[in-house]
Design an enzyme around this catalytic site. Structure first.
Site, short mmCIF file in Angstrom:
data_model
loop_
_atom_site.label_atom_id
_atom_site.label_comp_id
_atom_site.label_asym_id
_atom_site.label_seq_id
_atom_site.Cartn_x
_atom_site.Cartn_y
_atom_site.Cartn_z
N THR A 93 -53.36 64.31 46.60
CA THR A 93 -52.75 63.19 46.10
C THR A 93 -51.18 63.69 46.49
OG1 THR A 93 -54.36 62.77 44.14
CG2 THR A 93 -52.20 61.60 44.00
N CYS A 150 -69.52 50.33 36.07
CA CYS A 150 -69.80 49.13 35.36
C CYS A 150 -69.42 50.16 34.28
CB CYS A 150 -71.49 49.16 34.82
SG CYS A 150 -72.02 48.37 36.19
C1 PLP Z 1 -60.14 64.46 47.04
C2 PLP Z 1 -59.39 63.48 48.00
C3 PLP Z 1 -57.79 63.57 47.38
C4 PLP Z 1 -57.19 64.07 46.81
O1 PLP Z 1 -56.88 65.37 46.57
P1 PLP Z 1 -56.66 66.15 45.24
O2 PLP Z 1 -55.96 67.66 45.57
O3 PLP Z 1 -58.10 65.86 43.63
O4 PLP Z 1 -55.38 65.34 44.61
C5 PLP Z 1 -57.22 62.90 48.95
N1 PLP Z 1 -58.21 62.21 49.28
C6 PLP Z 1 -59.38 62.37 49.97
C7 PLP Z 1 -60.24 61.93 50.67
C8 PLP Z 1 -60.50 62.75 49.25
O5 PLP Z 1 -61.24 63.42 49.16
#
Ligand code: PLP
Length: 387
Positions: free
Chosen positions: A72, A325
């Site tokens: 992220t 949901c």
């Molecule tokens: C899990 C994921 C993220 C986020 O990564 P984190 O390390 O959990 O913040 C971003 N992009 C994709 C495609 C992911 O699968």
């Protein structure tokens, strides 16, 4: 009860060898890598060595790797960092309709700040057409971001081809490779990318440790301001155990990746075939072959993903759904809508993702039980009765 974890795309356990590598850096070698005393220098060496391992893994140079807190942060850093650094040139970003929220949300933040974002669509298999990316680029475009593989449906994008286009146009190119690093080959030069995000906990490393690859000479603003760690590009005391664990996880993947991909592809195809043979009115989401070795995503008509998840959970099986949901929005996954699924079918989606500790008998157990669950739920479904 059996415990069968088939949600590796959400997160993976840390490999025991990773935990072993991290342990010394929590106590004996705890010092701040920025300290000049010998305690600090010992930790600094571990961070430098890990940077070297990460760079070599990606075909990059050590100074092109910035350690972050995960996928992220790497995505936010890439999107916002490049957008702000390039404002003098333009205010347009091109991305796709199927990105992770860690891309779409920072893009929406930028829209509020006067940027324009084009969300390019995909075909029924979830593939982006490089020609559509080319058409979306204008003389105001400063960044293109396309994920390497989708976390829900597993479709692998033609990143190298898109990279040729962005290079011709002189536009920076970022890829969210969080689902591919450690699972299929990833090389920044072969992919023609300028920036690439990865996250440790998606390849048997620790949570809270990731990296952003930034090609030399790329204009990007510091995302986290403070101390001068990471050559002033990302402040905050280094997460030494996390960084060491991430690098150790990459070393293990390098060793095991080819065999694991082969084994998981066989399990994946066994699961796909088994479900299609045993259950009616079910279809595979995503591309039949251009997909992650460990990803299976079905839509099972007339019933809801949540009900199937809860019934699977009672048998000790962990999976995931694009239905929503139980969430606040009631909207199914934007990825399933982007591949053209109507709402009611998107709500019947189930994702199984396999990993290092998945066994063939786990898939057999799932195949023995899923059809019973589907039958039971369909008997109760008003949608099914009408058929
Ligand atoms: C899990 C994921 C993220 C986020 O990564 P984190 O390390 O959990 O913040 C971003 N992009 C994709 C495609 C992911 O699968």
């Amino acid at each position: 009860m059996r415990k069968i974890y088939l949600d590796y795309a959400a997160t993976t356990p840390a490999d025991p060898a990773v935990i072993e590598a991290m342990q010394p850096y929590l106590f004996e070698k705890f010092a701040n890598p920025s300290s000049i005393h010998s305690f600090g220098q010992e930790a600094r060496k571990a961070v430098d060595d890990s940077r070297e391992v990460t760079a070599v893994f990606l075909g990059a140079k050590p100074e092109e790797i910035v350690f972050t807190s995960g996928g992220t942060e790497s995505n936010n850093f890439a999107i916002q960092g490049v957008a702000y650094a390039m404002q003098h040139k333009g205010n347009h970003i091109v991305t796709t309709a199927i990105e992770h929220h860690a891309i779409t949300e920072p893009c929406k933040v930028l829209e509020k700040r006067g940027f324009k974002v084009s969300f390019v669509g995909v075909d029924k298999a979830g593939l982006v057409d490089p020609g559509d990316i080319k058409k979306a680029i204008t003389d105001k475009t400063v960044l293109v971001s396309v994920m390497h593989a989708n976390n829900e449906i597993g479709t692998i994008q033609p990143i190298a081809q898109i990279g040729k286009i962005t290079r011709d146009k002189g536009v920076y190119f970022h890829t969210d490779a969080v689902q591919t690093v450690g699972h299929i080959p990833v090389n920044v030069d072969e992919l023609n990318v300028d920036l690439l995000s990865l996250s440790g906990h998606k390849f048997y490393g620790p949570k809270g440790a990731g990296a952003l690859y930034i090609r030399k000479a790329t204009h990007i603003e510091t995302f986290l301001n403070g101390g001068d760690q990471e050559r002033g590009r990302r402040a905050s005391t280094h997460n030494t155990p996390g960084i060491v664990g991430l690098a150790r996880a990459l070393e293990l993947c390098k060793e095991k990746m080819a065999d694991e991909a082969r084994f998981q592809t066989a399990l994946r195809d066994k699961l796909i075939k088994g479900v299609q043979d045993k259950i009616s009115n079910v279809f595979l989401n995503g591309h039949p072959v251009k997909r992650l070795p460990n990803n299976v995503n079905f839509s099972i008509k007339y019933i809801e993903g949540e009900s199937m998840l809860l019934n699977l959970d009672m048998l000790g099986i962990a999976a995931s759904t694009g239905s929503a949901c139980t969430s606040t929005s009631l909207e199914p996954s934007h990825v399933l809508l982007a591949i053209g699924l109507p709402h009611e079918i998107a709500h019947g989606s189930l994702r199984f993702t396999m990993g290092r500790w998945t066994k063939e008998e786990d898939i057999s157990y799932l195949l023995a039980n899923l059809p019973k669950i589907v039958d039971k739920l369909r008997q109760m479904s008003p949608l099914y009765e009408k058929k």
